[in-house]
Design a protein around this motif. Structure first.
Motif, mmCIF file in Angstrom:
data_model
loop_
_atom_site.group_PDB
_atom_site.id
_atom_site.type_symbol
_atom_site.label_atom_id
_atom_site.label_comp_id
_atom_site.label_asym_id
_atom_site.label_seq_id
_atom_site.Cartn_x
_atom_site.Cartn_y
_atom_site.Cartn_z
ATOM 1 N N ASP A 167 -10.001 2.370 -4.579
ATOM 2 C CA ASP A 167 -9.762 3.791 -4.828
ATOM 3 C C ASP A 167 -11.066 4.586 -4.745
ATOM 4 O O ASP A 167 -12.096 4.173 -5.286
ATOM 5 N N ASP A 201 -1.691 7.861 0.759
ATOM 6 C CA ASP A 201 -2.323 8.898 -0.064
ATOM 7 C C ASP A 201 -1.907 10.265 0.481
ATOM 8 O O ASP A 201 -2.408 10.717 1.501
ATOM 9 N N LYS A 223 -6.271 5.049 -3.465
ATOM 10 C CA LYS A 223 -5.797 3.778 -2.923
ATOM 11 C C LYS A 223 -4.905 3.137 -3.984
ATOM 12 O O LYS A 223 -5.383 2.587 -4.975
ATOM 13 N N ASP A 244 0.826 -1.209 0.000
ATOM 14 C CA ASP A 244 0.000 0.000 0.000
ATOM 15 C C ASP A 244 0.860 1.259 0.000
ATOM 16 O O ASP A 244 1.873 1.333 0.708
#
Length: 459
Positions: free
Chosen positions: A116, A41, A48, A38
């Motif tokens: 996302d 953001d 995402k 990951d």
């Protein structure tokens, strides 16, 4: 000498590789590794994204754990993975094969995942209605690309090809200049008509979509090409199937009869059964419907109630209690607390407390949030709350696909699978209370095994 089919699933949090013996369909070896890919953001746009290089590195490490001798006897390769998401790469130079018999990602974007959230409801309402039975949501590949066309068109100019993460791996293994995509993944991108197996070219063109990024559509179960190089001992020239959807492959792995319904509760929850031969989905999107129709195999469809709220809401409850205790100066590890909560709920066989666990909303009702009702002084114990929460997960999924609908479809049993069901005995009890049909366990939904079994049956 035995031969094998390799199945690989590129999931949201992990990569799994499984070797399935061609004739017996038995799993000969498998490994799963977390990707930890990951990307934070930093832009505040609810993005995402995942690091493509880390995902491919995890794939290579996973392959390296499989027995080399069996890998030399692989006769075909199948891949599945997380649907809806989009990855962009250059037609040439999308990977680097110089590191022995494995490739590394090069000249690609980050993977923009199905989670996302940058396509707001306002942005989605500005898009044209697709010529498809599938509604378009945030996280869908076509919607994400259209978002980039509006907000960051210069970013797209760097790339010539787009696909899902599993499509990318197929292209790199086969040395393809472009991307091939099955209807299973294309439908998850939106703006794809599963009846004609065609992209909505005119609609997308009028919306300003860069049409050259649309993959070429090929049948589900079809061959995309052959390995262009030796890969972890698998010989060059080994057939590679076009990538499939992880959901369809997970269902295939445990649906042994067309009269089965599969209930999977892991992070999220899905309840599905096979539609009869000849079924055709609606001509237009049904955004308020809780049941979707996913393309399966041989022009058939699955009826699916796909809930965003499954094991994740129980995990959120555990995290909430852990945070409360930390504020009170009491430290307790999450796994320990989870097990204690289950024991409390097992001692509380019933509860009149009502928990609606839809804290993440649902795709057909995004504004629906969680609620707790019928609270009294006698049902405030952890046993009551945990029991009611687990029952609420089942109440939610059966409200999306009522048991009457299953009976009308001729469903004769429920196949329960998923990590949350396997770990949580209270959840299993509530599953058995929720359905009039018998419930069986033990056949876990497994996309990597499923895609290998698909190829074993088709090739």
């Amino acid at each position: 000498m035995s031969t094998y089919v390799l199945g690989v699933d590129l999931g949201t949090t992990s990569v799994k590789a499984a070797l399935v013996e061609s004739c017996s369909r038995a799993v000969a070896a498998s490994h799963v590794l977390s990707t930890t890919s990951d990307v934070p953001d930093d832009g505040g746009i609810k993005a995402k994204e995942q690091d493509t290089g880390r995902i491919i590195d995890t794939l290579n490490r996973c392959m390296g754990l499989l027995p080399r001798g069996k890998l030399r006897q692989v006769r075909s390769i199948g891949l599945s993975g997380q649907m809806h998401g989009v990855l962009l790469w250059k037609a040439e130079g999308g990977c680097d094969w110089s590191n022995g018999d494995s490739f590394t990602a090069a000249d690609t974007s980050q993977l923009i995942t199905w989670l996302d959230g940058r396509c707001s409801s306002h942005f989605l309402s500005s898009l044209p209605e697709p010529d498809s039975h599938v509604s378009v949501a945030t996280g869908f590949g076509c919607a994400t690309i259209l978002w980039y066309m509006k907000h960051r068109p210069e970013f797209l100019k760097e790339f010539a090809v787009a696909g899902t993460i599993q499509d990318y791996v197929v292209s790199m293994l086969c040395g393809l200049d472009g991307c091939v995509m099955t209807p299973q993944n294309a439908a998850s991108w939106g703006f794809f008509n599963t009846s004609s197996n065609q992209w909505n070219m005119d609609i997308l063109k009028d919306a300003g979509f860069p049409l050259h990024l649309l993959p070429q559509c090929v049948p589900s179960g079809g061959i995309a090409g052959q390995t262009c190089s030796d890969w972890h001992g698998i010989p060059a020239g080994t057939p590679v199937a076009a990538a499939l959807g992880d959901f369809q492959c997970s269902v295939y792995s445990c649906m042994s009869a067309r009269t089965d319904a599969v209930l999977n509760i892991s992070t999220s929850a899905q309840l599905t059964f096979a539609m009869p031969a000849g079924f055709k989905p609606p001509d237009s999107p049904q955004p308020s419907s809780s049941i979707s129709y996913f393309p399966y195999f041989d022009d058939s469809y699955l009826a699916v109630a796909a809930s965003l709220n499954g094991g994740n809401v129980v995990a959120t409850f555990v995290e909430m209690l852990t945070a409360w205790m930390a504020e009170l100066g009491v430290e307790l590890r999450d796994p320990c607390l989870y097990d204690k909560l289950i024991r409390c709920a097992l001692n509380q066989e019933m509860s009149d407390l009502r928990v609606s666990p839809t804290i993440l909303g649902e795709r057909h009702n995004p504004l629906c949030l969680g609620q707790v009702t019928n609270i009294s002084t006698t049902n405030l114990s952890l046993g009551h709350v945990t029991r009611a929460l687990c029952r609420g997960v089942l109440d939610n999924i059966t409200s999306m696909m009522p048991t009457e609908r299953l009976q009308q479809a001729g469903v004769s049993r429920i196949v329960g699978s998923g990590s949350a069901i396997a770990r949580n005995e209270v959840l299993r009890q509530e599953v058995e209370r929720a359905f009039p049909q018998p419930v069986v366990y033990g056949q876990d939904a497994d996309s990597a095994v499923g895609v290998a079994k698909v190829l074993s049956d088709l090739l």
